[in-house]
Write a protein that holds these residues in place. Structure first.
Motif, short mmCIF file in Angstrom:
data_model
loop_
_atom_site.label_atom_id
_atom_site.label_comp_id
_atom_site.label_asym_id
_atom_site.label_seq_id
_atom_site.Cartn_x
_atom_site.Cartn_y
_atom_site.Cartn_z
N ALA A 151 17.65 2.89 4.66
CA ALA A 151 17.64 1.74 3.95
C ALA A 151 16.19 0.89 4.11
O ALA A 151 15.77 0.68 4.97
N ALA A 152 15.80 0.47 3.03
CA ALA A 152 14.87 -0.41 3.03
C ALA A 152 15.13 -1.83 3.18
O ALA A 152 15.20 -2.69 2.19
N THR A 153 15.44 -2.21 4.29
CA THR A 153 15.86 -3.55 4.62
C THR A 153 14.86 -4.71 4.44
O THR A 153 15.33 -5.91 4.24
N THR A 165 18.95 -13.50 -12.87
CA THR A 165 17.82 -13.62 -12.02
C THR A 165 18.07 -12.81 -10.95
O THR A 165 19.04 -12.37 -10.48
N THR A 166 17.06 -12.45 -10.04
CA THR A 166 17.05 -11.85 -8.66
C THR A 166 16.35 -12.81 -7.55
O THR A 166 15.39 -13.33 -7.93
N THR A 167 16.57 -12.63 -6.44
CA THR A 167 15.99 -13.10 -5.14
C THR A 167 15.50 -12.11 -4.44
O THR A 167 16.79 -11.45 -3.73
N PRO A 168 14.44 -11.96 -3.91
CA PRO A 168 13.99 -10.99 -2.84
C PRO A 168 14.51 -11.37 -1.64
O PRO A 168 14.31 -12.85 -1.16
N VAL A 169 14.86 -10.44 -0.52
CA VAL A 169 15.26 -10.99 0.88
C VAL A 169 14.72 -9.94 1.84
O VAL A 169 14.82 -8.72 1.70
N ASN A 170 13.75 -10.22 2.66
CA ASN A 170 13.45 -9.36 3.92
C ASN A 170 14.45 -9.54 5.18
O ASN A 170 14.26 -10.66 5.68
N LEU A 171 15.29 -8.50 5.20
CA LEU A 171 16.29 -8.61 6.12
C LEU A 171 15.89 -8.70 7.58
O LEU A 171 16.34 -9.29 8.45
N VAL A 172 14.68 -7.79 7.78
CA VAL A 172 13.89 -7.77 9.15
C VAL A 172 13.68 -9.24 9.37
O VAL A 172 13.75 -9.73 10.80
N LYS A 173 12.93 -9.74 8.60
CA LYS A 173 12.57 -11.25 9.18
C LYS A 173 13.40 -12.32 8.94
O LYS A 173 13.57 -13.04 10.15
N GLY A 179 10.42 -1.64 7.81
CA GLY A 179 10.26 -2.78 8.39
C GLY A 179 9.64 -2.42 10.03
O GLY A 179 9.61 -3.62 10.73
N GLN A 180 9.39 -1.40 10.21
CA GLN A 180 8.88 -0.92 11.32
C GLN A 180 7.43 -0.13 11.24
O GLN A 180 7.00 0.09 10.19
N PRO A 231 -1.68 2.93 14.21
CA PRO A 231 -0.89 2.50 13.07
C PRO A 231 -1.09 3.45 11.96
O PRO A 231 -2.02 3.17 11.53
N LEU A 232 0.03 3.95 11.43
CA LEU A 232 -0.06 4.62 10.13
C LEU A 232 0.46 4.13 9.01
O LEU A 232 1.01 2.93 9.19
N GLN A 233 -0.27 4.29 7.84
CA GLN A 233 0.30 3.62 6.58
C GLN A 233 1.03 4.49 5.59
O GLN A 233 0.71 5.72 5.66
N ASP A 234 1.61 4.20 4.59
CA ASP A 234 2.20 4.86 3.58
C ASP A 234 1.37 5.58 2.98
O ASP A 234 0.35 5.17 2.26
N GLY A 235 1.76 7.12 3.04
CA GLY A 235 0.62 8.08 2.52
C GLY A 235 -0.33 8.68 3.33
O GLY A 235 -1.10 9.57 2.71
N ASP A 236 -0.41 8.08 4.46
CA ASP A 236 -1.37 8.72 5.29
C ASP A 236 -1.20 10.07 5.79
O ASP A 236 -0.15 10.66 5.55
N VAL A 237 -2.24 10.94 6.02
CA VAL A 237 -2.20 12.45 6.30
C VAL A 237 -2.99 12.57 7.85
O VAL A 237 -3.96 12.10 7.94
N VAL A 238 -2.00 12.76 8.80
CA VAL A 238 -2.45 13.12 10.02
C VAL A 238 -2.76 14.60 10.25
O VAL A 238 -1.94 15.61 9.96
N VAL A 239 -3.96 15.06 10.57
CA VAL A 239 -4.29 16.61 10.74
C VAL A 239 -4.74 16.73 12.38
O VAL A 239 -5.56 16.14 12.75
N VAL A 240 -4.07 17.85 12.85
CA VAL A 240 -4.02 17.87 14.29
C VAL A 240 -4.87 19.49 14.20
O VAL A 240 -4.16 20.13 14.15
N PRO A 241 -6.15 19.71 14.24
CA PRO A 241 -6.69 20.99 13.93
C PRO A 241 -6.41 21.78 15.44
O PRO A 241 -5.81 21.31 16.46
#
Length: 601
Positions: free
Chosen positions: A243-245, A256-264, A309-310, A361-371
């Protein structure tokens, strides 16, 4: 008991008295009314309380005790009085009953003064249901109001503003109660007086909502009017792992819509972010799609999800990918960002040394390469943390440094038997006892990529026979004199002059026996008898008068052993620790003292 017979003369006398004293009656009636208002019975009952069967009434007719007394309301709702006859009481107040009695007496008496009081009330019950602590049927006392009934039922189970209360009364329309008003002020007119057979119902006010998406039980629910997204997701069974809480939306009826950040919203002091829901709202919990890619020298290369959220650090991503392989070049790992930026990451410092500064810390789409790494050594055997070590680029790694990085050697380590095996298959001995204990620099060689340091466990020195504590004694190499080992074994159980001591040692794959004169050893007359023992030696102390055999060859502990009558060859081999896997048990030979040779299968 009330009198039921009245003579005509009595009636005429009463009439004559009333005709002479009309004002006296009016004054006396007023006095009795005032007196009854302050009497204990009056204080305990309410004049507007409706009477019911089994109530006990006190009827007083002024100056006529024969018409006065206590009377019980029958099951048919009536009371029976002398002269007045049957009077309907059930469903009426005491004042109404008094008026009816007076009206009936007017047929015989002039201006009768009648008072009626409730002496003993039959049990009056009300039903309390709904959102109260203890719903049920309760006996009420005269004068009770809504607040007293609610208190008897343990109070509300919801906040006052969330409750809607009604009072159902026989032959009347349902009464809607103003709970906030009557609870705020018990003396307010809204705090109605309850009557027998009333039904008080308290309902919790809710709104219909829907929960959809990544929850355990999506569907339609009724929630209290002030509930928010947190409570809605809880009633739907909680969020699913994907779940993308942080990206929840509330779709309202008006589009209408209202966004909610459940983690916050769940953080301390952020309850204001828990948006209250309205009737018809739809709470949508989307699926999280944030992920990174881990490839190279890891056990399970592929995609790794970033929990919504993490944060996900590079070490956590490698762990979720099964961890690094033995060939991983941790110090040479890189992270490639979605915009093409390459960030070097020293995973050796982050994973092995635990330095958080290297745990990116990683971001969405990062590629970790361990040679894969070529510059590494392996340490195995009797060390605290066996495994592989990276040789940092441009630096050297010596034997003692490698052992320090794996936590050092264990107590069972055979320091003088350690070896270094090179990548080409060759090996060389390394005396760690001299390097680590004596501090000699010679032998503390610089390691090369692919080297394997092996630290075997010491076998110890086995002491058998006539000693107090036979068993294995562990000693440092080069410091185990025979007397020291015998002392650790608890000394001899027999006299030195009656003892035979034999030291069995494996040299070049063959066993060799060194005999020691026990008497000269113990008395200290001959220092040459105090042999310096080696790891793996076996010391046997036996009585001279006993028969002994010498067992050699492919057994675990070759040496001299005492025998007793009836011992068989298999039993003797067992005493020597059993045969080795290479033993040829079909060709065991026995050489007797006279030189005769026997072969045993």
């Amino acid at each position: 008991m009330m009198q039921t017979i009245t003579t005509e003369k009595d009636r005429l006398q009463v009439l004559d008295f009333n005709a002479i004293k009309p004002r006296f009656w009016a004054f006396l009636g007023l006095f009795l009314c005032i007196l009854s208002a302050f009497s204990p019975l009056r204080a305990q009952s309410a004049t507007d309380e409706l009477l019911m069967a089994e109530d006990v009434l006190t009827v007083t007719v002024l100056d006529h005790p024969e018409f006065s007394g206590d009377v019980t309301v029958a099951t048919n709702g009536k009371i029976q009085l002398p002269l007045a006859g049957a009077i309907v009481a059930s469903g009426k107040t005491v004042n109404q009953v008094a008026a009816d009695i007076r009206k009936a007496l007017l047929r015989e008496l002039r201006n009768p003064q009648v008072t009626v009081a409730l002496k003993q009330a039959h049990a009056r019950r009300v039903v309390v249901s709904g959102a109260v602590t203890k719903p049920g049927i309760y006996d009420i006392k005269p004068g009770w109001r809504i607040t007293e009934v609610l208190a008897a039922a343990g109070g509300l189970t919801v906040r006052t503003e969330l409750a809607a209360a009604t009072l159902n009364r026989a032959k009347q329309k349902t009464i809607t109660l103003d709970l906030p008003r009557l609870l705020a002020n018990g003396n307010d007119q809204a705090n109605l007086r309850v009557k027998a057979e009333d039904v008080l119902h308290v309902a919790a006010r809710t709104v219909p909502i829907s929960v959809a998406g990544q929850v355990k039980n999506p569907g339609n629910y009724e929630v209290p009017i002030d509930n928010g997204v947190i409570e809605a997701i809880a009633v739907a069974g909680g969020a699913m792992p994907r779940a993308a809480t942080t990206q929840i939306t509330i779709k309202h009826r008006d589009g209408t819509t209202t966004p909610v950040n459940l983690v916050k919203a769940m953080e301390p002091g952020q309850i204001k972010l828990n948006v209250p829901l309205k009737s018809g709202d739809v709470v949508v919990v989307p699926e999280s799609r944030a992920q990174v890619t881990v490839r190279g020298a890891v056990t399970k290369p592929g995609f790794v999800e970033i929990p919504d959220g993490q944060t996900l650090n590079v070490t956590e991503a490698v762990a979720l990918a099964g961890g690094q392989t033995e060939q991983a070049a941790l110090s040479q790992a890189v992270v490639t960002r979605i915009d093409g930026t390459i960030v070097p990451v020293d995973l050796f410092k982050a994973i092995v040394l635990g330095q958080n500064a290297n745990n990116l810390p990683l971001q969405d789409g990062d590629v970790v390469v361990v040679p894969e790494s070529r510059a590494r050594v392996t340490v195995r055997g009797a060390v605290a943390k066996p495994g592989f070590l990276e040789i940092p680029d441009g630096q050297t790694l010596q034997v003692t440094e490698a052992l320090a990085q794996v936590g050092g050697v264990t107590e069972q380590a055979a320091l003088f038997k350690s070896t270094i095996t090179h990548e080409d298959g060759t090996s060389e001995p390394v005396d760690l006892f001299k390097i680590m204990v004596r501090g000699e620099r010679q032998g503390n060689v610089t390691l090369k990529p692919g080297d394997i340091i092996t630290v075997p466990e010491a076998a110890g020195i086995t002491v058998l026979g006539e000693v107090q504590k036979p068993g294995t004694v562990r000693v440092e190499a080069g410091s185990a004199l025979l007397t020291e080992v015998l002392a650790q074994a608890g000394s001899l159980k027999i006299k030195p002059e009656d003892a035979r001591i034999g030291i069995t040692r494996i040299i070049g794959g063959k066993s060799q026996v060194i005999n020691v004169d026990a008497l000269r050893l113990i008395n200290g007359r001959d220092a040459s008898q105090n042999a310096l023992l080696q790891d793996g030696d076996s010391v046997t102390v036996s009585a001279i008068e006993s028969q002994t055999v010498y067992i050699s060859g492919q057994v675990q502990r070759p040496g001299t052993y005492a025998i007793k009558e009836g011992d068989s060859v298999p039993e003797l081999i067992t005493q020597a620790g059993g045969a080795t896997p290479e033993a040829a048990l079909t060709r065991v030979t026995i050489t007797e003292r006279d030189g005769n040779l026997q072969t045993v299968d």
